[in-house]
Enzyme design. Structure first.
Site, PDB file in Angstrom:
ATOM      1  N   HIS B  34       0.858  -1.186   0.000  1.00  0.00           N
ATOM      2  CA  HIS B  34       0.000   0.000   0.000  1.00  0.00           C
ATOM      3  C   HIS B  34       0.897   1.239   0.000  1.00  0.00           C
ATOM      4  CE1 HIS B  34       1.009   0.273   4.227  1.00  0.00           C
ATOM      5  NE2 HIS B  34       0.451  -0.906   4.483  1.00  0.00           N
ATOM      6  N   GLY B  36       1.868   3.174   2.184  1.00  0.00           N
ATOM      7  CA  GLY B  36       2.881   3.203   3.238  1.00  0.00           C
ATOM      8  C   GLY B  36       4.173   2.548   2.751  1.00  0.00           C
ATOM      9  N   HIS B  37       4.053   1.316   2.204  1.00  0.00           N
ATOM     10  CA  HIS B  37       5.235   0.636   1.656  1.00  0.00           C
ATOM     11  C   HIS B  37       5.874   1.458   0.540  1.00  0.00           C
ATOM     12  CE1 HIS B  37       2.641  -2.926   2.914  1.00  0.00           C
ATOM     13  NE2 HIS B  37       3.745  -3.146   3.596  1.00  0.00           N
ATOM     14  N   GLN B 153       7.906  -2.756  16.451  1.00  0.00           N
ATOM     15  CA  GLN B 153       8.820  -3.462  15.550  1.00  0.00           C
ATOM     16  C   GLN B 153      10.089  -2.630  15.310  1.00  0.00           C
ATOM     17  OE1 GLN B 153       7.710  -5.950  11.938  1.00  0.00           O
ATOM     18  NE2 GLN B 153       8.144  -4.009  10.948  1.00  0.00           N
ATOM     19  N   ARG B 187      -3.941  -5.154   6.349  1.00  0.00           N
ATOM     20  CA  ARG B 187      -5.071  -5.833   6.988  1.00  0.00           C
ATOM     21  C   ARG B 187      -6.368  -5.003   6.954  1.00  0.00           C
ATOM     22  NH1 ARG B 187      -0.636  -7.830  10.568  1.00  0.00           N
ATOM     23  NH2 ARG B 187      -0.669 -10.102  10.532  1.00  0.00           N
TER      24      ARG B 187
END
Lengths: 294, 294
Positions: B34, B36-37, B153, B187
């Site tokens: 998406h 973001g990536h 993360q 998700r």
């Protein structure tokens, strides 16, 4: 030979050397160098452009009742020996440099540690794998050299490199021995005069094991080794084991390589030794090729 | 853009590129890309000579009751998007290529995982740290890019790189959001239409938390956030927490950075969001500088 204490210094130095195409051979040690270490340094010198030796007595791989504090240290002697053997860089970090804070991450070794030294030295191989992960990132070696006296360590390091896809070739080198067959070890200095004489029976028990294996199964041979060592030494036998290598599992008819390994506790030194055998050659009785003892 | 499936292929390819002095920017993903990536890939393109994107749905970081099997996948679409964003190499290994055998070693994360997602997703960050250790050795990045939506993360990866002395710079990038403020996530496709509307209240709760923190302590604010989310969504609130960052411990007067983090479980999607705050700026009421939401 350059002496370096800082991670940043050696990391930048090696990065520059690699940029101009030089290959790096690495010999990680805990110091108090003996001929075994020196033979690793000499081999690295033959196979790489730049030889890095590290000396770091890694607290993470010592148990609470082990000999971290009294592990033998002699940096001046080590410097001289490492340089003579061909080291280009000697990396000697302080504990604080390697472990400045409590660790967020460590390496856990989940296989190859349920037997031999791993059984009693709980956490030892986690500590070895963790410090080597750090050192491999600090030194960026193409080749890393280890003595096969610590065959279980070599098995764990090979697992580490394979599982984590380290671009490093692990080279296990034959154990160096005193003239009577005793495997060289920094811990041999702890032996009393009497124990030093008895210690020859570790390598003797391995030679005998080869013969016994031709006549009987692994279990019988293990018991004969225990009896032999109890009879000929004052030490207490920690283990005599015959396993597959490098998996360190009970051998099956498909096993390609066997390890015969012993550990004996003397008053102030715990000694280990082993031999790696090819079961097929063993059955053919081709002794010359099946045993690196002597 | 080159598509590669084999570890050996990409490891050799990158090694050759690095030999001629090219820098490598790396964006590890689980695919279903998406914006973001894509913003991470674009940033990597600006800062490195060679941009490597990986797509690997890593089984090790999914719990037994999590969504590994039904995690969304669309490789054809991902290829197109990654190439458009500037990827030079797309690395898409099979599970068998990454984990050919049962592992001898794994990475254990010992800190920064007792709170937030780590509390319920037991073993998740061990799986993340293990696969990133492998990927860092396969891709040899100079820079690695991660979205701050998964702030825990990023905290774990920074710990991994620091503790293991990886020669990699970790770059945490601001969360990309839909026009109503919902943090982008692969998700989000699991949300029903009704849940999608309610999901805006995750980022809303973070904005409100900033105001509540000026009036009360962390504990009160956490409870107000829970009440707010329970009132405005049909999801079940997994946590609303205010902690130090990146340590993820209860804040003290010396805390330099705070994270306000939420997790809400909807019928088929568990959504997370967070904002990282400077407690001093917060006290000064300088809203513009203290919140990356919107």
């Amino acid at each position: 030979m350059k002496l370096m204490n800082s991670i940043q210094e050696i990391q930048s130095y090696v990065a520059e050397e690699k940029k101009v195409g030089r290959t790096v051979g690495f010999v990680p040690t805990m110091g108090y160098l003996h001929e075994g270490h020196l033979s690793l340094i000499e081999r690295a010198k033959n196979e790489s452009d730049l030889v890095v030796v590290s000396i770091f007595v890694n607290p993470l791989q010592f148990g609470p009742n082990e000999d971290f504090d009294r592990y033998p240290r002699d940096l001046d002697r080590d410097k001289k020996l490492a340089e003579e053997a061909g080291a280009d860089v000697l990396f000697v970090p302080e504990t604080q440099e390697m472990y400045p804070d409590e660790s967020v991450v460590t390496v856990s070794v989940n296989k190859r540690v349920d037997a031999l030294c791993g059984e009693t030295r709980v956490g030892h191989f986690d500590g070895v794998a963790t410090v080597l992960t750090k050192l491999f990132h600090i030194v960026s070696p193409d080749f890393a050299y280890f003595g096969l006296k610590d065959a279980q360590q070599v098995a764990v390091v090979q697992g580490l490199v394979d599982d984590f896809n380290f671009p490093v070739k692990v080279i296990g080198c034959e154990t160096k021995r005193e003239s009577d067959g005793l495997a060289m070890s920094s811990r041999n200095v702890y032996l009393t005069e009497k124990e030093r004489k008895e210690a020859v029976h570790l390598s003797q028990s391995l030679l005998k094991a080869k013969k016994w294996l031709l006549d009987g199964d692994s279990g019988e041979t293990e018991q004969k080794m225990i009896n032999y060592l109890e009879e000929h030494t004052s030490g207490s036998v920690e283990y005599c084991k015959i396993l597959s290598y490098p998996e360190l599992l009970p051998p099956t008819p498909d096993t390609n390589k066997l390890i015969v390994a012993v550990a004996v506790k003397f008053s102030k030194a715990r000694l280990i030794d082993n031999v790696i055998l090819d079961p097929i050659l063993l059955k053919q009785g081709s002794e010359e090729e099946t045993c690196s003892v002597h």
